[in-house]
Design a protein around this motif. Structure first.
Motif, PDB file in Angstrom:
ATOM      1  N   ASP A 258      39.429  45.648  46.173  1.00 34.91           N
ATOM      2  CA  ASP A 258      40.212  44.535  46.696  1.00 34.91           C
ATOM      3  C   ASP A 258      41.229  44.052  45.679  1.00 34.91           C
ATOM      4  N   SER A 259      40.957  44.288  44.412  1.00 34.90           N
ATOM      5  CA  SER A 259      41.911  43.955  43.350  1.00 34.90           C
ATOM      6  C   SER A 259      41.669  44.869  42.167  1.00 34.90           C
TER       7      SER A 259
ATOM      8  N   GLN B 251      47.587  49.998  46.966  1.00 36.20           N
ATOM      9  CA  GLN B 251      47.545  48.550  47.149  1.00 36.20           C
ATOM     10  C   GLN B 251      48.908  48.088  47.674  1.00 36.20           C
TER      11      GLN B 251
ATOM     12  N   SER C 193      42.968  45.459  37.961  1.00 28.85           N
ATOM     13  CA  SER C 193      43.712  45.103  36.754  1.00 28.85           C
ATOM     14  C   SER C 193      44.027  46.383  35.996  1.00 28.85           C
TER      15      SER C 193
ATOM     16  N   ALA D 290      47.595  34.903  43.681  1.00 32.54           N
ATOM     17  CA  ALA D 290      47.504  35.221  42.250  1.00 32.54           C
ATOM     18  C   ALA D 290      48.723  34.686  41.500  1.00 32.54           C
TER      19      ALA D 290
ATOM     20  N   PHE E  45      46.730  38.300  48.641  1.00 30.30           N
ATOM     21  CA  PHE E  45      46.012  38.103  47.380  1.00 30.30           C
ATOM     22  C   PHE E  45      46.993  37.876  46.234  1.00 30.30           C
ATOM     23  N   ILE E  46      48.034  38.688  46.149  1.00 28.02           N
ATOM     24  CA  ILE E  46      49.013  38.562  45.064  1.00 28.02           C
ATOM     25  C   ILE E  46      49.802  37.265  45.191  1.00 28.02           C
TER      26      ILE E  46
ATOM     27  N   LEU F 195      48.295  43.177  37.879  1.00 30.21           N
ATOM     28  CA  LEU F 195      47.229  42.925  38.835  1.00 30.21           C
ATOM     29  C   LEU F 195      47.677  43.418  40.202  1.00 30.21           C
TER      30      LEU F 195
ATOM     31  N   GLY G 136      46.738  44.166  44.466  1.00 33.50           N
ATOM     32  CA  GLY G 136      45.931  43.738  45.602  1.00 33.50           C
ATOM     33  C   GLY G 136      46.782  43.639  46.849  1.00 33.50           C
TER      34      GLY G 136
ATOM     35  N   HIS H 260      36.281  43.973  42.575  1.00 30.22           N
ATOM     36  CA  HIS H 260      37.361  43.999  41.582  1.00 30.22           C
ATOM     37  C   HIS H 260      37.125  45.092  40.553  1.00 30.22           C
TER      38      HIS H 260
ATOM     39  N   ALA I 261      42.211  37.328  38.966  1.00 33.79           N
ATOM     40  CA  ALA I 261      41.487  37.938  40.080  1.00 33.79           C
ATOM     41  C   ALA I 261      40.204  37.169  40.378  1.00 33.79           C
TER      42      ALA I 261
ATOM     43  N   HIS J 284      39.332  35.153  43.883  1.00 34.48           N
ATOM     44  CA  HIS J 284      38.218  35.627  44.702  1.00 34.48           C
ATOM     45  C   HIS J 284      37.070  34.624  44.819  1.00 34.48           C
TER      46      HIS J 284
END
Length: 337
Positions: free
Chosen positions: A192-193, A50, A195, A220, A216-217, A210, A212, A167, A66, A70
């Motif tokens: 895509d993500s 990632q 945890s 997040a 995305f982050i 988390l 991604g 996820h 997440a 999303h």
């Protein structure tokens, strides 16, 4: 002695981990200036193929962030009926993101791509917009069951074809990886993500990361702020995570072996009806007496074993690094008595 098998979250830092925490270089993580947090985020992101990571207080928070990133209010999340995000996160999908849930009746928390195909809503505006598929590996409520990696690949391909996010609730992902002999990098690229929890099998005092894409982050990070998850000099916890990745991950199979040994002992007991096949470090068993879980847990505690009722007639044991080979002798004696 008391043997605590309620969860793998009850572990305490050993001296080596405490030393790593005490010597951690720290900074303000809200400003992204904690070097130890940054190192942990980068290391896990690299491990799982990632681009970036975000350190958070708990696995529930990383999952909920997440989902929030999303989805939009009114969207629908596909997950198994045994999923942690549905059963044990305080209704957070609805509360935090305004999303609804489409439940799949899988096998011990695992579903196939064929089961999912019929659960994606049409684009017709009468239906909720399906936007996310979430899986849990291993599945807690499914007794630590492991997903088949080929099925994960199929689900990932299907999600991409449908324009859906994919996820992973990887609360115990390293337990899964210890058993399926899959490279972390090739496994992680399907999502895509992701945890990743540090306070279960890895034995840290707290924290989850988390993972991604960079975009995305970035989003997040905004959601973490809104949920109150920003922490300051939290490198002391991140140092525990780095230590665990180095020294605790290779020991996870020992927990699995202890769980399997306990399962074989339980199968011999007259008060046990059946034991769920053990994949990793979780043992779930059914009792002969209907509705007797609370009472049986009380009796077990009198014998020195702390356990968790997992339904009216089910009990859960979870093995972890604080249960030693010597402890196993005492646990066996308690169960047979």
């Amino acid at each position: 002695m008391m043997f605590d098998l309620r969860s793998d979250t009850v572990t305490k830092p050993d001296k080596a981990m405490i030393n790593a925490m005490a010597s951690a270089e720290v900074g303000d993580d809200v400003f992204a200036e904690d070097p130890t947090v940054n190192e942990l985020q980068e290391r896990l992101a690299d491990m799982f193929s990632q681009e970036a990571g975000l350190f958070c207080p708990s696995g529930t928070m990383t999952n909920q962030i997440a989902i929030n990133v999303h989805t939009r209010p009114g969207d629908e999340v596909i997950c198994d009926r045994l999923s942690h995000i549905y059963n044990y996160e305080g209704g957070g999908i609805a509360r935090n993101s305004g999303a609804s849930v489409r439940l799949v009746n899988g096998d011990r928390g695992r579903f196939t791509v064929d089961q999912v195909k019929g659960e994606v809503n049409p684009t017709d505006s009468h239906y909720a917009r399906t936007s996310l598929i979430s899986i849990e590996d291993t599945c807690n409520k499914g007794g630590g069951a492991i997903y088949d990696v080929d099925e994960i690949k199929k689900l990932s391909t299907f999600a991409k074809m449908q324009g859906l996010a994919f996820h992973l609730d990887g609360a115990r992902v390293f337990n899964a990886l210890a058993e399926n002999n899959t490279l972390v990098s090739s496994y992680g690229k399907h999502f895509d993500s992701i945890s990743v929890c540090l306070s279960k099998g890895l034995g840290t005092p707290g924290g989850s990361v988390l993972l991604g894409s960079k975009s995305f982050i970035q989003e997040a990070h905004r959601t973490r702020k809104a949920l109150g998850g920003g922490m300051r000099q939290v490198g002391i916890l991140a140092a525990a995570g780095l230590h665990a990745l180095e020294y605790h991950v290779p020991l996870l199979r020992e927990d699995h072996d202890k769980a399997r040994k306990t399962a074989s002992i339980l199968e011999e007991q007259s008060w046990v009806k059946s034991v769920m096949p053990v994949h990793t470090n979780i043992v779930i068993f059914d009792l002969v007496e209907e509705g007797g879980a609370e009472q049986r847990c009380h009796l077990l505690e009198q014998k020195g074993i702390r356990s968790m009722p997992f339904g009216p007639s089910k009990i859960r044991f979870v093995y972890h690094r604080d249960i030693t080979a010597e402890d196993m002798v005492g646990i066996e004696a308690a169960l047979r008595s």
